[in-house]
Design an enzyme around this catalytic site. Structure first.
Site, PDB file in Angstrom:
ATOM      1  N   CYS A 111       8.230  -6.677  10.314  1.00 50.23           N
ATOM      2  CA  CYS A 111       7.138  -5.360  11.190  1.00 50.23           C
ATOM      3  C   CYS A 111       6.304  -5.545  12.033  1.00 50.23           C
ATOM      4  O   CYS A 111       6.695  -5.512  13.604  1.00 50.23           O
ATOM      5  CB  CYS A 111       6.518  -4.833   8.984  1.00 50.23           C
ATOM      6  SG  CYS A 111       6.475  -3.273   9.958  1.00 50.23           S
ATOM      7  N   HIS A 215      10.240  -4.072   5.693  1.00 47.94           N
ATOM      8  CA  HIS A 215      10.013  -5.456   4.254  1.00 47.94           C
ATOM      9  C   HIS A 215      10.710  -6.450   3.435  1.00 47.94           C
ATOM     10  O   HIS A 215      10.269  -5.703   2.337  1.00 47.94           O
ATOM     11  CB  HIS A 215       8.276  -4.848   4.229  1.00 47.94           C
ATOM     12  CG  HIS A 215       6.478  -4.499   4.998  1.00 47.94           C
ATOM     13  ND1 HIS A 215       6.345  -5.261   5.272  1.00 47.94           N
ATOM     14  CD2 HIS A 215       7.304  -3.679   5.376  1.00 47.94           C
ATOM     15  CE1 HIS A 215       5.419  -5.205   6.379  1.00 47.94           C
ATOM     16  NE2 HIS A 215       6.166  -3.509   6.232  1.00 47.94           N
ATOM     17  N   GLU A 217       9.604  -8.430   2.047  1.00 53.65           N
ATOM     18  CA  GLU A 217       8.784  -9.589   1.100  1.00 53.65           C
ATOM     19  C   GLU A 217       8.593  -8.380  -0.305  1.00 53.65           C
ATOM     20  O   GLU A 217       8.747  -9.015  -1.354  1.00 53.65           O
ATOM     21  CB  GLU A 217       7.291  -9.805   1.310  1.00 53.65           C
ATOM     22  CG  GLU A 217       6.564  -9.421   1.454  1.00 53.65           C
ATOM     23  CD  GLU A 217       7.343  -8.005   3.305  1.00 53.65           C
ATOM     24  OE1 GLU A 217       6.569  -6.855   3.381  1.00 53.65           O
ATOM     25  OE2 GLU A 217       7.894  -8.261   3.902  1.00 53.65           O
TER      26      GLU A 217
END
Length: 243
Positions: A111, A215, A217
Protein backbone atom coordinates in the site's frame (compact mmCIF):
# COMPACT_ATOMS: atom_id res chain seq x y z
CA UNK A 1 19.40 -25.30 14.63
CA UNK A 2 17.63 -23.70 11.67
CA UNK A 3 17.32 -19.95 12.05
CA UNK A 4 13.98 -18.38 11.24
CA UNK A 5 14.29 -15.27 9.06
CA UNK A 6 13.81 -11.97 10.86
CA UNK A 7 11.43 -9.66 9.02
CA UNK A 8 11.55 -5.95 9.79
CA UNK A 9 8.25 -4.09 9.36
CA UNK A 10 8.34 -0.32 9.06
CA UNK A 11 6.05 1.32 11.58
CA UNK A 12 4.26 4.60 12.16
CA UNK A 13 3.83 6.68 15.30
CA UNK A 14 0.26 7.15 16.47
CA UNK A 15 -1.36 9.28 19.16
CA UNK A 16 -3.97 7.35 21.13
CA UNK A 17 -4.56 10.30 23.44
CA UNK A 18 -2.45 13.03 25.01
CA UNK A 19 -0.86 10.52 27.40
CA UNK A 20 -0.30 7.59 25.08
CA UNK A 21 1.88 7.65 21.99
CA UNK A 22 3.54 4.69 20.35
CA UNK A 23 4.78 2.84 17.31
CA UNK A 24 1.96 1.25 15.35
CA UNK A 25 1.89 -1.66 12.92
CA UNK A 26 -1.36 -3.51 12.19
CA UNK A 27 -1.31 -6.98 13.76
CA UNK A 28 -2.13 -8.64 10.42
CA UNK A 29 1.48 -8.03 9.35
CA UNK A 30 2.85 -9.85 12.41
CA UNK A 31 0.43 -12.74 12.02
CA UNK A 32 1.15 -13.26 8.32
CA UNK A 33 4.89 -13.35 8.90
CA UNK A 34 4.73 -15.62 11.93
CA UNK A 35 2.28 -18.00 10.23
CA UNK A 36 4.77 -18.55 7.42
CA UNK A 37 7.91 -19.15 9.45
CA UNK A 38 9.31 -15.66 9.98
CA UNK A 39 10.00 -13.59 13.09
CA UNK A 40 8.37 -10.14 12.86
CA UNK A 41 9.98 -7.07 14.39
CA UNK A 42 8.85 -3.45 14.14
CA UNK A 43 11.21 -0.80 12.77
CA UNK A 44 10.33 2.60 14.28
CA UNK A 45 11.51 5.59 12.32
CA UNK A 46 13.99 7.75 14.23
CA UNK A 47 16.37 8.87 11.50
CA UNK A 48 17.71 7.32 8.29
CA UNK A 49 21.11 6.53 9.80
CA UNK A 50 19.70 4.54 12.71
CA UNK A 51 17.21 2.84 10.44
CA UNK A 52 20.03 1.51 8.28
CA UNK A 53 21.77 0.13 11.38
CA UNK A 54 18.64 -1.83 12.31
CA UNK A 55 18.63 -3.51 8.91
CA UNK A 56 21.73 -5.47 9.88
CA UNK A 57 19.50 -7.83 11.86
CA UNK A 58 16.84 -8.16 9.15
CA UNK A 59 16.66 -10.92 6.55
CA UNK A 60 13.71 -9.27 4.82
CA UNK A 61 11.80 -5.98 5.00
CA UNK A 62 8.14 -5.07 4.69
CA UNK A 63 7.26 -1.46 3.94
CA UNK A 64 3.88 -1.16 5.64
CA UNK A 65 0.84 1.00 4.96
CA UNK A 66 -0.01 4.30 6.57
CA UNK A 67 -0.27 8.01 5.93
CA UNK A 68 0.28 9.88 2.66
CA UNK A 69 3.75 10.48 1.26
CA UNK A 70 4.85 14.13 1.40
CA UNK A 71 4.79 15.39 -2.23
CA UNK A 72 7.95 17.42 -1.70
CA UNK A 73 9.85 14.14 -2.13
CA UNK A 74 8.67 13.90 -5.73
CA UNK A 75 8.79 17.59 -6.55
CA UNK A 76 5.14 18.59 -6.21
CA UNK A 77 3.09 20.97 -4.11
CA UNK A 78 0.32 19.52 -1.91
CA UNK A 79 -3.05 18.82 -3.49
CA UNK A 80 -6.06 20.20 -1.53
CA UNK A 81 -7.09 16.63 -0.65
CA UNK A 82 -3.67 15.43 0.45
CA UNK A 83 -3.98 13.66 3.79
CA UNK A 84 -1.66 13.81 6.83
CA UNK A 85 2.04 13.26 6.07
CA UNK A 86 5.12 12.44 8.14
CA UNK A 87 8.27 13.60 6.31
CA UNK A 88 10.52 11.94 8.91
CA UNK A 89 9.03 8.57 8.09
CA UNK A 90 9.31 9.26 4.36
CA UNK A 91 13.02 10.07 4.66
CA UNK A 92 13.68 6.96 6.72
CA UNK A 93 11.84 4.62 4.37
CA UNK A 94 13.45 6.14 1.28
CA UNK A 95 16.81 5.31 2.86
CA UNK A 96 15.60 1.80 3.69
CA UNK A 97 14.49 1.19 0.09
CA UNK A 98 17.84 2.25 -1.34
CA UNK A 99 19.82 0.21 1.19
CA UNK A 100 17.69 -2.90 0.69
CA UNK A 101 18.08 -2.81 -3.08
CA UNK A 102 21.81 -2.08 -2.95
CA UNK A 103 22.30 -5.01 -0.55
CA UNK A 104 19.80 -7.38 -2.18
CA UNK A 105 17.59 -7.66 0.92
CA UNK A 106 14.13 -9.05 0.06
CA UNK A 107 11.58 -6.25 0.07
CA UNK A 108 7.79 -6.49 0.09
CA UNK A 109 6.14 -3.07 -0.25
CA UNK A 110 2.47 -2.84 0.73
CA UNK A 111 0.00 0.00 0.00
CA UNK A 112 1.84 3.15 1.17
CA UNK A 113 4.93 0.94 0.87
CA UNK A 114 4.66 0.60 -2.92
CA UNK A 115 4.21 4.36 -3.11
CA UNK A 116 7.36 5.10 -1.11
CA UNK A 117 9.21 2.45 -3.15
CA UNK A 118 8.29 4.34 -6.33
CA UNK A 119 9.18 7.74 -4.87
CA UNK A 120 12.51 6.48 -3.50
CA UNK A 121 13.50 5.36 -7.01
CA UNK A 122 12.43 8.60 -8.71
CA UNK A 123 8.72 8.13 -9.45
CA UNK A 124 5.70 10.31 -8.62
CA UNK A 125 2.24 9.78 -7.13
CA UNK A 126 -1.38 10.63 -7.79
CA UNK A 127 -2.14 12.57 -4.63
CA UNK A 128 -5.90 11.92 -4.60
CA UNK A 129 -7.53 9.37 -6.89
CA UNK A 130 -11.19 10.55 -6.62
CA UNK A 131 -10.38 14.11 -7.70
CA UNK A 132 -7.49 13.45 -10.10
CA UNK A 133 -8.54 10.32 -12.00
CA UNK A 134 -11.42 10.23 -14.46
CA UNK A 135 -13.97 7.54 -13.69
CA UNK A 136 -12.18 5.73 -10.87
CA UNK A 137 -13.55 2.67 -9.14
CA UNK A 138 -13.75 2.63 -5.34
CA UNK A 139 -10.24 2.29 -3.92
CA UNK A 140 -11.13 3.11 -0.30
CA UNK A 141 -13.51 0.28 0.42
CA UNK A 142 -16.42 0.59 2.87
CA UNK A 143 -16.27 -3.03 3.99
CA UNK A 144 -13.94 -4.82 6.39
CA UNK A 145 -10.28 -4.78 5.32
CA UNK A 146 -10.14 -8.58 5.26
CA UNK A 147 -12.69 -8.75 2.43
CA UNK A 148 -11.91 -8.34 -1.28
CA UNK A 149 -13.54 -5.45 -3.13
CA UNK A 150 -12.31 -5.28 -6.75
CA UNK A 151 -10.47 -7.12 -9.53
CA UNK A 152 -6.82 -6.72 -10.50
CA UNK A 153 -5.26 -7.78 -13.81
CA UNK A 154 -1.79 -9.34 -13.52
CA UNK A 155 0.85 -9.62 -16.26
CA UNK A 156 1.66 -13.24 -17.10
CA UNK A 157 5.38 -12.49 -17.47
CA UNK A 158 5.84 -11.45 -13.85
CA UNK A 159 6.99 -12.92 -10.56
CA UNK A 160 3.67 -11.83 -9.12
CA UNK A 161 1.82 -14.01 -11.63
CA UNK A 162 4.00 -16.96 -10.64
CA UNK A 163 2.90 -16.45 -7.02
CA UNK A 164 -0.76 -15.66 -7.69
CA UNK A 165 -1.21 -18.21 -10.47
CA UNK A 166 -3.84 -16.22 -12.36
CA UNK A 167 -4.22 -13.15 -14.56
CA UNK A 168 -7.23 -12.02 -12.51
CA UNK A 169 -7.38 -11.75 -8.73
CA UNK A 170 -9.68 -10.14 -6.19
CA UNK A 171 -8.04 -7.74 -3.75
CA UNK A 172 -8.97 -5.43 -0.90
CA UNK A 173 -8.39 -1.69 -1.29
CA UNK A 174 -7.62 0.97 1.33
CA UNK A 175 -5.94 3.91 -0.39
CA UNK A 176 -6.65 7.26 -2.04
CA UNK A 177 -3.15 7.76 -3.49
CA UNK A 178 -1.47 5.68 -6.20
CA UNK A 179 1.55 5.51 -8.49
CA UNK A 180 1.61 8.04 -11.31
CA UNK A 181 4.94 8.26 -13.15
CA UNK A 182 6.65 4.93 -12.53
CA UNK A 183 10.34 4.94 -11.61
CA UNK A 184 12.65 3.76 -14.39
CA UNK A 185 13.84 0.78 -12.32
CA UNK A 186 10.31 -0.51 -11.78
CA UNK A 187 7.83 -2.09 -14.16
CA UNK A 188 4.07 -2.28 -13.83
CA UNK A 189 2.82 -5.87 -13.41
CA UNK A 190 -0.78 -5.32 -12.29
CA UNK A 191 -3.55 -2.76 -12.80
CA UNK A 192 -7.18 -2.19 -11.82
CA UNK A 193 -9.93 -1.73 -14.42
CA UNK A 194 -9.66 2.07 -14.13
CA UNK A 195 -5.95 1.98 -14.97
CA UNK A 196 -4.68 2.50 -11.40
CA UNK A 197 -1.37 0.71 -10.91
CA UNK A 198 -1.76 -2.15 -8.45
CA UNK A 199 1.68 -3.78 -8.45
CA UNK A 200 5.26 -3.22 -9.59
CA UNK A 201 8.47 -5.23 -9.64
CA UNK A 202 12.11 -4.17 -9.72
CA UNK A 203 13.38 -4.70 -13.27
CA UNK A 204 16.88 -5.81 -12.29
CA UNK A 205 17.63 -9.28 -10.90
CA UNK A 206 17.01 -9.34 -7.15
CA UNK A 207 16.03 -11.98 -4.67
CA UNK A 208 12.60 -10.35 -4.11
CA UNK A 209 11.51 -6.74 -4.69
CA UNK A 210 7.77 -6.46 -5.22
CA UNK A 211 5.23 -3.78 -4.35
CA UNK A 212 1.45 -4.20 -4.21
CA UNK A 213 -1.16 -1.50 -3.68
CA UNK A 214 -3.57 -3.70 -1.74
CA UNK A 215 -3.22 -5.28 1.74
CA UNK A 216 -2.48 -9.02 1.34
CA UNK A 217 -1.63 -9.31 5.04
CA UNK A 218 -5.30 -8.71 5.90
CA UNK A 219 -6.51 -11.44 3.52
CA UNK A 220 -3.76 -14.01 4.06
CA UNK A 221 -5.39 -15.90 6.94
CA UNK A 222 -8.38 -16.89 4.79
CA UNK A 223 -7.01 -16.61 1.24
CA UNK A 224 -4.32 -19.07 0.14
CA UNK A 225 -3.46 -16.96 -2.91
CA UNK A 226 -2.69 -13.90 -0.79
CA UNK A 227 -0.88 -16.00 1.77
CA UNK A 228 1.39 -17.29 -0.98
CA UNK A 229 2.91 -13.80 -1.29
CA UNK A 230 4.19 -14.23 2.25
CA UNK A 231 5.23 -17.83 1.64
CA UNK A 232 7.47 -16.74 -1.24
CA UNK A 233 8.69 -13.61 0.55
CA UNK A 234 9.71 -15.60 3.65
CA UNK A 235 11.30 -18.23 1.42
CA UNK A 236 13.40 -15.56 -0.29
CA UNK A 237 14.33 -14.05 3.07
CA UNK A 238 15.43 -17.47 4.33
CA UNK A 239 18.07 -17.59 1.60
CA UNK A 240 19.69 -14.32 2.64
CA UNK A 241 22.25 -14.43 5.45
CA UNK A 242 22.19 -11.83 8.18
CA UNK A 243 24.52 -8.97 7.16
Amino acid sequence: MHKKPIIGITGAYVNHNEYMEGVYVHHDYHKSIAANGGIPIVLPYINPEMAIETLDICDGIILSGGEDVDPKFYGQDPHPRLGPTTPERDLTEIAIVKYAIENNIPLLAICRGVQILNVALGGTLIQDIPSQVKGPIQHTQKIDRSRDSHWVNISKDSKLFDMIGSELVRVNSLHHQALDTVAADLRVVATASDGIIEAVEYIHPTTFTIGVQWHPESMASTDLVMNNLFVEFIKSSSKVPVL
